[in-house]
Write an enzyme that holds these catalytic residues in place. Structure first.
Site, PDB file in Angstrom:
ATOM      1  N   CYS A 113      33.394 -68.626  -3.755  1.00 22.46           N
ATOM      2  CA  CYS A 113      32.348 -67.912  -2.838  1.00 22.46           C
ATOM      3  C   CYS A 113      33.121 -66.929  -1.880  1.00 22.46           C
ATOM      4  O   CYS A 113      32.427 -65.968  -1.307  1.00 22.46           O
ATOM      5  CB  CYS A 113      31.616 -68.762  -2.087  1.00 22.46           C
ATOM      6  SG  CYS A 113      30.645 -69.895  -3.043  1.00 22.46           S
TER       7      CYS A 113
ATOM      8  N   ARG B 154       9.092 -65.403   5.451  1.00 19.77           N
ATOM      9  CA  ARG B 154       8.512 -65.280   6.781  1.00 19.77           C
ATOM     10  C   ARG B 154       7.314 -66.322   7.148  1.00 19.77           C
ATOM     11  O   ARG B 154       7.006 -66.510   8.117  1.00 19.77           O
ATOM     12  CB  ARG B 154       7.936 -63.988   6.868  1.00 19.77           C
ATOM     13  CG  ARG B 154       8.898 -62.885   7.079  1.00 19.77           C
ATOM     14  CD  ARG B 154       8.230 -61.433   6.797  1.00 19.77           C
ATOM     15  NE  ARG B 154       9.299 -60.531   7.119  1.00 19.77           N
ATOM     16  CZ  ARG B 154       9.819 -59.981   8.187  1.00 19.77           C
ATOM     17  NH1 ARG B 154       9.218 -60.530   9.294  1.00 19.77           N
ATOM     18  NH2 ARG B 154      10.777 -59.104   8.192  1.00 19.77           N
TER      19      ARG B 154
ATOM     20  N   SER C  48      21.762 -72.221   0.215  1.00 17.26           N
ATOM     21  CA  SER C  48      21.861 -70.733   0.202  1.00 17.26           C
ATOM     22  C   SER C  48      21.067 -70.606  -1.292  1.00 17.26           C
ATOM     23  O   SER C  48      20.642 -71.209  -2.097  1.00 17.26           O
ATOM     24  CB  SER C  48      23.079 -70.178  -0.101  1.00 17.26           C
ATOM     25  OG  SER C  48      23.939 -70.890  -1.133  1.00 17.26           O
TER      26      SER C  48
ATOM     27  N   HIS D 271      22.749 -65.328  -1.130  1.00 18.46           N
ATOM     28  CA  HIS D 271      24.203 -65.512  -1.439  1.00 18.46           C
ATOM     29  C   HIS D 271      24.946 -65.201  -2.909  1.00 18.46           C
ATOM     30  O   HIS D 271      25.047 -65.862  -3.639  1.00 18.46           O
ATOM     31  CB  HIS D 271      24.643 -66.879  -1.355  1.00 18.46           C
ATOM     32  CG  HIS D 271      26.046 -67.481  -1.492  1.00 18.46           C
ATOM     33  ND1 HIS D 271      26.945 -66.693  -1.302  1.00 18.46           N
ATOM     34  CD2 HIS D 271      26.470 -68.873  -1.570  1.00 18.46           C
ATOM     35  CE1 HIS D 271      28.095 -67.364  -1.523  1.00 18.46           C
ATOM     36  NE2 HIS D 271      27.817 -68.773  -1.751  1.00 18.46           N
TER      37      HIS D 271
ATOM     38  N   CYS E 231      33.018 -71.540   3.153  1.00 19.60           N
ATOM     39  CA  CYS E 231      33.301 -72.765   2.042  1.00 19.60           C
ATOM     40  C   CYS E 231      33.405 -71.916   0.708  1.00 19.60           C
ATOM     41  O   CYS E 231      32.647 -71.052   0.553  1.00 19.60           O
ATOM     42  CB  CYS E 231      32.571 -73.864   2.233  1.00 19.60           C
ATOM     43  SG  CYS E 231      30.846 -73.531   1.901  1.00 19.60           S
TER      44      CYS E 231
ATOM     45  N   GLY F 230      34.535 -73.048  -3.696  1.00 21.84           N
ATOM     46  CA  GLY F 230      34.617 -73.993  -4.772  1.00 21.84           C
ATOM     47  C   GLY F 230      36.080 -74.555  -4.817  1.00 21.84           C
ATOM     48  O   GLY F 230      37.081 -73.743  -4.480  1.00 21.84           O
TER      49      GLY F 230
END
Length: 390
Positions: A89, A219, A245, A346, A376, A378
Site C-alpha cells: 500500500c 453522504r 478502505s 484506496h 500500513c 502488507g
C-alpha cells in the site's frame, strides 16, 4: 546544503470499483497524471531523469513496467526512463522516498514519483494467481500464531490483522463506525468547499465526458446503516466493509528536485521533504508499523508530535489510525482533516502519492509548517514522511 523539494503534485479523482474509471486503462491513468503534472508545473518532460511508479498488482494491464508504459503513453520523450516498485500500500510513498534520495545523492536532478492502481481492471490478489507466495519455511515460522490459517494460500490477511488491533487496543464496533462516519463527513465537507479542486485533474472518459470528483464519499451513510453491516473477518468481530478502505481506481504524481535546481529552472517548491523513513513490525497483525515508523520519523527529525500540524494516517481499516492515535497521543483534530481512504478510497499503488497531494494542499490552504504521512503496508511495514512547507 542540498535538499529535496516537491515542485508539483496532482491526482485523479478516485473512482469506485466498477465506477467511473472502470473503462480507463491503468497505463492511460498514469499517462494522464504525468501530462497534468508537466502542464501545471511547467516542467520540461525531457529533463526528467527518471520516473518511480508504485503499483501493487503488477500483472495483466499493470505488468511489463507500467512506469515506462505510462511515460510513453503520456507522449513524453523516449529518453525518459521509468521503473515500477511494490511496497504494497505504500508503494507510491516509497517512490517519493526513492525520488528524494536520488536527487539528494546527485544521481538525478528531476525525478517524478507516483503510482496507479486500477482495482477494477486488475483485482487485488491477481498477481498471486497460480503461485504460492508463502514457502513452507515461512509458514513454519508463524504456524500456531493467532490469525494464521494453515490451509490458506495467504495464511494471514489485513482484515484479520485489523480485528487483532481492535482487540488489543480495546476498540469497540461503535468507535470504528463513528470513525468511519466522520471520514465521510469530513470528505464531503472538503468536497463541498472545493478543497480538493486544486489537486485534481479531471479524467476524460470514452463517452466524451469527464470524471471530475471523488465518487466514494457516501453522504447518506449513518451510524445506523453502518451498524447493519456484517463482520466478514470474525463472526464476533467489529470490522466491517464500512470501517475499511474502499477498493478503488486512481493515480497521482509528484515532481521532486532540489531547491537549487528548481530555482535555476523556474520551478516553485511546494514543500521540503524533511524526513523519510520506513519501519517494520509484526507481519501477522500487519497494520501496526505506522506507530514505530512515526516514532522513528519524529526522532530523526528532532520534532515532537505536537509540532506537526496535520497527520495523514491511511485509513486501511479504522483500527489503524485509532490505535496510532492512542499510542502517539496526537491531536485527533489534526488527523485526516479531509477524510481518508474509508471515504475517498484506496487505489493501492497510487494511495501514497494521493495522500501526499491532499496533505500538501491542506498545508498550503492553512499555513501549516509540518505535515506527517504514514501508512500500513502488507507484510507489516510502514513508510513515514515529514514534509515542511516552503
Amino acid at each position: 546544503m542540498s535538499d529535496a523539494v516537491i515542485v508539483g503534485a496532482v491526482r485523479t479523482p478516485v473512482g469506485r470499483r466498477k465506477g467511473s474509471l472502470a473503462g480507463v486503462h491503468p497505463v492511460d491513468l498514469s499517462a494522464h497524471v504525468l501530462r497534468a503534472l508537466a502542464e501545471r508545473t511547467g516542467l520540461d518532460p525531457a529533463q526528467v531523469d527518471d520516473v518511480f511508479w508504485g503499483c501493487v498488482s503488477q500483472v495483466g494491464e499493470q505488468s511489463w513496467n507500467i512506469a515506462r508504459n505510462g511515460v510513453l503513453a503520456a507522449g513524453w520523450p523516449e529518453t525518459v526512463p521509468g521503473t515500477t516498485l511494490d511496497r504494497q500500500c505504500g508503494s507510491s510513498q516509497q517512490a517519493l522516498h526513492f525520488a528524494a534520495a536520488t536527487v539528494l545523492s546527485g544521481q538525478a536532478d528531476l525525478v517524478v514519483a507516483g503510482g496507479v492502481e486500477s482495482m477494477t481492471r486488475v483485482p487485488m490478489g491477481s498477481s498471486v494467481a497460480g503461485g504460492m507466495p508463502f514457502s513452507d519455511q515461512l509458514r513454519d515460522r508463524y504456524r500456531g500464531v493467532e490469525g494464521f490459517a494453515d490451509d490458506a494460500p495467504l495464511p494471514f490477511n489485513q482484515g484479520v490483522g485489523a480485528e487483532l488491533i481492535a482487540r488489543r487496543w480495546r476498540l469497540s464496533r461503535t468507535q470504528l463506525d463513528e470513525f468511519a462516519l466522520a471520514s465521510h463527513e469530513k470528505a464531503a465537507a472538503a468536497q463541498d468547499a472545493g478543497a480538493f479542486d486544486p489537486e485534481l485533474t479531471p479524467v476524460p472518459l470514452g463517452d466524451g465526458g469527464k470524471f471530475a470528483a471523488d465518487e466514494g464519499i457516501r453522504r447518506d451513510t449513518t451510524l445506523a446503516k453502518l451498524g447493519e453491516l456484517a463482520t466478514p473477518f470474525r463472526p464476533d468481530g467489529v470490522v466491517t466493509a464500512g470501517s475499511a478502505s474502499q477498493i478503488s481506481d486512481g493515480a497521482a504524481a509528484l515532481a521532486v528536485t532540489t531547491s537549487e535546481w528548481a530555482s535555476r529552472h523556474g520551478l516553485r517548491p511546494l514543500a521540503r521533504i524533511h524526513t523519510a523513513v520506513v519501519a517494520a513490525d509484526d507481519p501477522v497483525t500487519m497494520l501496526t508499523a505506522p506507530i514505530p515508523a512515526t516514532a522513528k520519523a519524529l526522532r530523526r527529525a528532532g520534532l515532537g508530535i505536537e509540532e506537526i500540524g496535520v497527520y495523514e494516517v491511511n485509513e486501511a481499516f479504522a483500527p489503524v489510525p485509532l490505535a496510532w492515535l492512542a499510542e502517539t497521543e496526537a491531536d485527533p483534530e489534526r488527523l485526516n482533516p479531509r477524510g481518508g481512504a474509508i471515504a475517498l478510497g484506496h487505489p493501492l499503488g497510487g494511495s501514497g502519492a494521493r495522500i501526499m497531494t491532499t496533505m500538501l494542499q491542506h498545508m498550503r490552504d492553512n499555513g501549516i509548517r509540518y505535515g506527517l504521512q504514514t501508512m500500513c503496508e502488507g507484510g507489516g511495514m510502514a513508510n513515514a514522511t515529514i514534509v515542511e512547507l516552503v
